[in-house]
Design an enzyme around this catalytic site. Structure first.
Site, short mmCIF file in Angstrom:
data_model
loop_
_atom_site.label_atom_id
_atom_site.label_comp_id
_atom_site.label_asym_id
_atom_site.label_seq_id
_atom_site.Cartn_x
_atom_site.Cartn_y
_atom_site.Cartn_z
N LYS A 133 0.92 -0.81 0.18
CA LYS A 133 0.17 0.09 0.17
C LYS A 133 0.52 1.29 0.25
O LYS A 133 0.22 2.51 -0.23
CB LYS A 133 -1.00 0.29 0.98
CG LYS A 133 -0.16 -0.25 2.44
CD LYS A 133 -1.18 0.30 3.42
CE LYS A 133 -0.69 0.60 4.99
NZ LYS A 133 -2.09 0.22 5.90
N ASP A 134 1.94 1.09 0.43
CA ASP A 134 3.04 2.17 0.03
C ASP A 134 3.74 2.78 -1.12
O ASP A 134 4.23 3.62 -1.35
CB ASP A 134 4.76 2.20 0.97
CG ASP A 134 3.99 2.02 2.89
OD1 ASP A 134 3.49 2.87 2.83
OD2 ASP A 134 5.01 1.69 3.53
N ARG A 141 -8.71 8.66 4.97
CA ARG A 141 -9.65 6.64 4.17
C ARG A 141 -10.46 5.84 6.15
O ARG A 141 -11.73 6.63 5.89
CB ARG A 141 -9.15 6.13 3.86
CG ARG A 141 -10.02 4.60 3.78
CD ARG A 141 -9.13 3.68 3.04
NE ARG A 141 -7.61 3.50 4.54
CZ ARG A 141 -8.32 2.23 5.58
NH1 ARG A 141 -9.50 2.10 5.89
NH2 ARG A 141 -6.65 2.01 5.84
N ARG A 142 -10.04 5.99 6.49
CA ARG A 142 -10.60 5.84 8.48
C ARG A 142 -11.21 6.41 8.30
O ARG A 142 -12.44 6.30 9.07
CB ARG A 142 -9.56 5.11 8.80
CG ARG A 142 -9.01 4.00 8.66
CD ARG A 142 -7.44 3.59 8.97
NE ARG A 142 -6.82 2.62 9.28
CZ ARG A 142 -5.54 2.09 9.23
NH1 ARG A 142 -5.07 3.35 9.77
NH2 ARG A 142 -5.00 1.03 8.96
N ARG A 181 0.01 9.97 15.34
CA ARG A 181 1.12 9.06 14.32
C ARG A 181 2.18 8.19 15.36
O ARG A 181 2.27 8.22 16.39
CB ARG A 181 1.63 10.20 13.98
CG ARG A 181 1.81 11.50 12.60
CD ARG A 181 2.19 12.08 12.11
NE ARG A 181 0.94 13.16 11.54
CZ ARG A 181 0.05 12.43 10.06
NH1 ARG A 181 1.15 11.50 10.06
NH2 ARG A 181 -0.17 13.38 10.02
N ARG A 237 1.59 4.16 18.58
CA ARG A 237 -0.09 4.71 19.40
C ARG A 237 -0.80 3.74 20.52
O ARG A 237 -1.40 4.35 20.74
CB ARG A 237 -0.43 3.88 17.97
CG ARG A 237 0.15 4.90 16.97
CD ARG A 237 -0.62 4.85 15.04
NE ARG A 237 0.54 5.09 14.18
CZ ARG A 237 -0.14 4.60 13.11
NH1 ARG A 237 -1.53 4.46 12.88
NH2 ARG A 237 0.75 5.68 12.09
N CYS A 291 -2.40 11.37 -3.84
CA CYS A 291 -2.41 13.13 -3.48
C CYS A 291 -2.69 13.19 -2.13
O CYS A 291 -2.81 14.32 -1.35
CB CYS A 291 -3.13 13.57 -4.34
SG CYS A 291 -5.07 13.48 -4.46
#
Length: 301
Positions: free
Chosen positions: A86-87, A134-135, A152, A158, A245
């Protein structure tokens, strides 16, 4: 003994993932030694830029997590590189290809709550730690009252912030928890119908030079055909909506009888809410064309 240099970021998750790949390759090829080469990327050095700056970058924010690794690969300093799939930017860097997608881990998102809480029992205006737009979009669609905090740091950071009371819950990827050996942390895997995963979430991408060579032949042993079909469909949707983006994009493909079930979400830059689309790609159908159609539906307003 054959030595194969493997490039990776130096985060705990990246090292855990690349370690899994190294062991799998050495098992598949007796006599092979995989040497880990840690490369600091721009993302590691400077962090993720805000969306308004990310959209001005040639490959968006995603490119910052792979740029220096890809450059070392193109220079021939590495045999292959391991990325969280996904990166990878939606458009592959010229001269490079994905030589293998190992079998995918759980693609779902997870909610880790403070003791005694679950998704169903989160109080009104509960604080949820996540920097993912998104989340935020998808969770807010189900619970508009939630308050999102831009937590972050790595997974352990986290989870520590959650334990210290900075939030009532944090949203993470199930795959990250498992690969870090933190699958024991009480978590609730969220239904993809509620929170559609990010494109390629839970998958690894083993990147090699496009001109082939011995490295490409070696890593090909780990390619999982079913994973490749799903991930490339999701990445096709990402490219179709202009992902990278910083805009919220989700895409999840999974095998079912007769084809691939596909669910996706996209919100254009600045939109408070986007559009969800779904469909089934029949076995043998044109995946590229299907991804294009799904992207056009998601972009339609």
């Amino acid at each position: 003994m054959t030595v194969l240099k493997m490039g990776t970021r130096g985060s705990p998750l990246a090292l855990a993932q690349s370690g899994l790949v190294a062991r799998a390759l050495e098992a598949a090829h007796p006599g092979l030694k995989v040497e880990t080469v840690v490369v600091k990327t721009s993302g590691d050095l400077f962090g993720a830029p805000p969306p308004e700056k990310a959209k001005a970058l040639p490959q968006g924010a995603k490119g910052l997590w792979v740029k220096e690794i890809e450059e070392a690969l193109l220079r021939g300093e590495l045999g292959f590189a391991v990325h969280s799939a996904k990166d990878l930017p939606a458009v592959m860097t010229p001269g490079l290809v994905v030589g293998a997608y190992p079998k995918r881990e759980d693609a779902r998102d997870a909610l880790v709550c403070r003791a005694g809480l679950t998704w169903a029992t989160l109080p009104k205006r509960a604080r949820v730690g996540t920097s993912s737009l998104r989340r935020q979009h998808l969770l807010a669609a189900a619970r508009p009252d939630l308050v999102f905090l831009p937590l972050r740091g790595n997974v352990d950071t986290r989870l520590r912030k959650l334990a210290e009371g900075e939030a009532e819950a944090v949203a993470l990827a199930v795959a990250g928890l498992k690969r870090l050996g933190r699958g024991d942390a009480p978590h609730e895997a969220l239904d993809p119908g509620l929170v559609v995963p990010a494109p390629a979430q839970g998958a690894l991408a083993l990147q090699v030079r496009a001109d082939g060579g011995e490295a490409a032949k070696l890593v090909a042993a780990l390619d999982h055909a079913a994973t490749r079909v799903c991930v490339e469909l999701e990445r096709g949707f990402l490219a179709g909506v202009g992902g990278g983006c910083g805009a919220p994009v989700a895409a999840h493909a999974r095998h079912q009888a007769g084809g691939l079930r596909f669910d996706a979400y996209f919100a254009a830059d600045g939109e408070a809410a986007g559009r969800r689309v779904e469909g089934v790609l029949p076995d043998g159908a044109d995946a590229v064309a299907f991804a294009r159609v799904m992207a056009e539906k998601a972009r339609a307003r």
